[in-house]
Design a protein around this motif. Structure first.
Motif, PDB file in Angstrom:
ATOM      1  N   ALA A  49     -16.354  54.435  56.334  1.00  0.00           N
ATOM      2  CA  ALA A  49     -15.445  55.126  57.447  1.00  0.00           C
ATOM      3  C   ALA A  49     -15.514  54.246  58.446  1.00  0.00           C
ATOM      4  CB  ALA A  49     -15.727  56.491  57.703  1.00  0.00           C
ATOM      5  N   LEU A  50     -16.731  54.056  58.950  1.00  0.00           N
ATOM      6  CA  LEU A  50     -16.958  53.221  60.208  1.00  0.00           C
ATOM      7  C   LEU A  50     -16.432  51.553  59.935  1.00  0.00           C
ATOM      8  CD1 LEU A  50     -17.995  52.315  63.086  1.00  0.00           C
ATOM      9  CD2 LEU A  50     -20.428  51.661  61.892  1.00  0.00           C
ATOM     10  N   GLU A  51     -16.437  51.051  58.943  1.00  0.00           N
ATOM     11  CA  GLU A  51     -16.063  49.814  58.372  1.00  0.00           C
ATOM     12  C   GLU A  51     -14.509  49.890  58.330  1.00  0.00           C
ATOM     13  OE1 GLU A  51     -19.755  47.780  55.812  1.00  0.00           O
ATOM     14  OE2 GLU A  51     -18.358  49.309  54.867  1.00  0.00           O
ATOM     15  N   SER A  52     -13.891  50.937  58.031  1.00  0.00           N
ATOM     16  CA  SER A  52     -12.380  51.193  57.707  1.00  0.00           C
ATOM     17  C   SER A  52     -11.892  51.299  58.974  1.00  0.00           C
ATOM     18  CB  SER A  52     -11.860  52.384  56.945  1.00  0.00           C
ATOM     19  OG  SER A  52     -10.834  52.604  56.893  1.00  0.00           O
ATOM     20  N   ASP A  53     -12.408  52.001  60.086  1.00  0.00           N
ATOM     21  CA  ASP A  53     -12.102  52.075  61.409  1.00  0.00           C
ATOM     22  C   ASP A  53     -12.086  50.851  62.145  1.00  0.00           C
ATOM     23  OD1 ASP A  53     -11.607  54.744  61.000  1.00  0.00           O
ATOM     24  OD2 ASP A  53     -13.260  55.600  61.943  1.00  0.00           O
TER      25      ASP A  53
END
Length: 154
Positions: free
Chosen positions: A129-133
């Motif tokens: 999720a962090l990488e996606s954000d």
């Protein structure tokens, strides 16, 4: 919990710094004690086919002279070599040596290990999720090799 605006870039920079410091500590243990953080950007900019000092400076966002000094430093420790350009013998091409390629290959494996450690700590789902954000908030290509010129460190 509330955060002030300046904390976001500082936390991102601290995370970057931690990863890079861990990378270089491990690279030193694996036989690359002379690698420095900016060397990775330079070696990526040189690429598998090599480049000239002028092209390297342009890619890195620095002067030809600054690029040349960095090439000299990398040449002294064995990461690059200069050779005549087969297409134009008046020009010199900077190429990665086997030792330089080894450093980049090891870096990639170490980054995978560091990412796995973050996944263990945060959980794979949260890290994804962090990488996606971060992908949503940054340009599509992560390959900005002009960081040395932007930082003004070469």
């Amino acid at each position: 919990m509330s955060s002030q605006g300046f904390e976001l870039p500082l936390r991102l920079l601290l995370a970057f710094r931690m990863l890079i410091d861990e990378l270089h500590a491990e690279l030193a243990r694996q036989g690359h004690p002379h690698m420095r953080p900016m060397h990775g950007f330079v070696m990526q900019a040189i690429g598998p086919d090599g480049t000239t000092a002028v092209e390297l400076g342009r890619t890195l966002g620095v002067s030809k002279q600054a690029a040349g000094k960095t090439v000299e430093a990398l040449e002294r420790v064995g990461y690059v070599e200069r050779a005549a350009d087969p297409r134009d013998t008046r020009r010199k091409i900077v190429r990665l040596t086997a030792y330089g390629i080894d450093a980049l290959n090891r870096s990639a494996r170490i980054f995978d290990t560091l990412r796995a450690r973050w996944a263990d700590e945060l959980g794979e789902e949260r890290l994804l999720a962090l990488e996606s954000d971060l992908r949503k908030m940054t340009p599509a290509s992560p390959w900005r090799l002009d960081i040395p010129g932007w930082f003004g460190t070469l």
